[in-house]
Scaffold this motif. Structure first.
Motif, PDB file in Angstrom:
ATOM      1  N   GLY A 191       0.773  -1.061   0.156  1.00  0.00           N
ATOM      2  CA  GLY A 191       0.059   0.013  -0.107  1.00  0.00           C
ATOM      3  C   GLY A 191       0.882   1.342   0.111  1.00  0.00           C
ATOM      4  O   GLY A 191       2.022   1.250  -0.558  1.00  0.00           O
ATOM      5  N   PHE A 192       0.141   2.476   0.679  1.00  0.00           N
ATOM      6  CA  PHE A 192       0.882   3.482   0.312  1.00  0.00           C
ATOM      7  C   PHE A 192       1.574   4.253   1.823  1.00  0.00           C
ATOM      8  O   PHE A 192       2.233   5.399   1.718  1.00  0.00           O
ATOM      9  N   ASN A 193       1.559   3.562   2.840  1.00  0.00           N
ATOM     10  CA  ASN A 193       1.674   4.040   4.048  1.00  0.00           C
ATOM     11  C   ASN A 193       3.206   3.683   4.431  1.00  0.00           C
ATOM     12  O   ASN A 193       3.271   2.355   4.729  1.00  0.00           O
ATOM     13  N   PRO A 194       4.107   4.474   4.448  1.00  0.00           N
ATOM     14  CA  PRO A 194       5.576   4.377   4.562  1.00  0.00           C
ATOM     15  C   PRO A 194       5.556   3.828   5.919  1.00  0.00           C
ATOM     16  O   PRO A 194       6.562   3.120   6.245  1.00  0.00           O
ATOM     17  N   ASN A 195       5.084   4.371   7.066  1.00  0.00           N
ATOM     18  CA  ASN A 195       4.938   4.243   8.282  1.00  0.00           C
ATOM     19  C   ASN A 195       4.963   2.817   8.794  1.00  0.00           C
ATOM     20  O   ASN A 195       5.201   2.349   9.865  1.00  0.00           O
ATOM     21  N   LEU A 196       4.316   2.147   7.800  1.00  0.00           N
ATOM     22  CA  LEU A 196       3.793   0.701   8.403  1.00  0.00           C
ATOM     23  C   LEU A 196       5.025  -0.255   7.838  1.00  0.00           C
ATOM     24  O   LEU A 196       4.591  -1.435   8.296  1.00  0.00           O
ATOM     25  N   GLN A 252       5.045  -4.070   8.628  1.00  0.00           N
ATOM     26  CA  GLN A 252       4.530  -5.159   7.433  1.00  0.00           C
ATOM     27  C   GLN A 252       5.629  -6.334   7.176  1.00  0.00           C
ATOM     28  O   GLN A 252       5.249  -7.603   6.999  1.00  0.00           O
ATOM     29  N   THR A 293      -2.042  -4.415   3.307  1.00  0.00           N
ATOM     30  CA  THR A 293      -2.147  -2.986   3.439  1.00  0.00           C
ATOM     31  C   THR A 293      -2.750  -2.646   4.768  1.00  0.00           C
ATOM     32  O   THR A 293      -2.671  -1.545   5.338  1.00  0.00           O
ATOM     33  N   ASP A 294      -3.477  -3.402   5.447  1.00  0.00           N
ATOM     34  CA  ASP A 294      -3.962  -3.119   6.877  1.00  0.00           C
ATOM     35  C   ASP A 294      -3.182  -4.522   7.541  1.00  0.00           C
ATOM     36  O   ASP A 294      -3.712  -5.629   7.650  1.00  0.00           O
TER      37      ASP A 294
END
Length: 241
Positions: free
Chosen positions: A194-199, A203, A229-230
């Motif tokens: 996904g889009f969130n680099p903080n995860l 992940q 992504t989640d």
């Protein structure tokens, strides 16, 4: 009186020598630097012409006019160098340039002005243009990176670091034009991040756990893709028989 005269003559001689050496130095700094006056160390990959083409300097140029700090920044950026130092020297006259190149560990591809540019990526996630890489001494990379952009460097580097410290094997990293990140693991196949680099670190931990679990339990199904992504709600899709 004789001692005072000797002291006076010695002082005069020292002042004269100092004046002459200062004048010589001043004259030297005003002298023009030509391409032949550039001495390169640390790498045989780049020539004097390469350094000139990748800087804003127009040779010949007077030594005193060369801003070494600015030149270092230009060369480091334009040649994708890990580090570079530039020193003005009078004896021998010219520029001494010491180069520290980056070590590629993955193939890379980026789009610049609608043009596809091929190259490599180092462990810091930095893109190295193919023409600035020493391919002769390069071990064949096993990872491919598509859609590289400067803002993705940190994420790419974190993936490389995590892979070194864990047992999963990422073979492809892809950023879509809008920045959506997808990776491909050797056994787990396609994984959506996904889009969130903080995860990304969380992940990557989950990827490692999944790889260990599937390996331990001999997971019988062929995996199509995994959606992280989640990361708190992983979704695993398998091929239907």
């Amino acid at each position: 009186m004789k001692n005072e005269k000797r002291i006076y003559n010695s002082r005069f001689l020292l002042l004269l020598l100092f004046s002459i050496s200062t004048s010589l130095i001043s004259i030297k700094t005003l002298k023009k630097v030509y391409l032949r006056d550039i001495r390169i160390s640390g790498s045989e990959l780049f020539s004097q012409n390469d350094l000139a083409k990748n800087s804003s300097l127009e040779f010949p140029i007077r030594l005193i006019l060369i801003n070494t700090f600015f030149l270092e920044k230009e060369l480091k950026k334009n040649l994708s160098l890990k580090n570079v130092s530039v020193n003005r020297e009078l004896f021998p006259f010219g520029l001494k340039v010491n180069i520290n190149t980056r070590t590629p560990i993955a193939y890379g591809e980026k789009i610049l002005n609608d043009e596809k540019i091929l190259g490599f990526i180092d462990k810091d996630g930095v893109f190295i243009d193919r023409k600035n890489s020493d391919e002769k001494n390069l071990n064949k990379p096993t990872i491919q990176v598509f859609g590289w952009k400067d803002k993705f460097k940190k994420i790419i580097s974190e993936i490389f670091i995590a892979q070194e410290n864990n047992k999963f094997e990422i073979v492809k990293i892809t950023f879509s034009p809008n920045g959506f990140l997808t990776v491909e693991e050797k056994d787990l196949k396609t994984i959506f991040l996904g889009f969130n680099p903080n995860l990304i670190n969380y992940q990557l931990q989950i990827i490692n756990k999944l790889k260990n679990e599937f390996k331990k339990n001999n997971f019988p199904e062929k995996i199509d893709n995994i959606d992280l992504t989640d990361p708190n709600k992983p979704k695993i899709k398998v091929f239907k028989r």
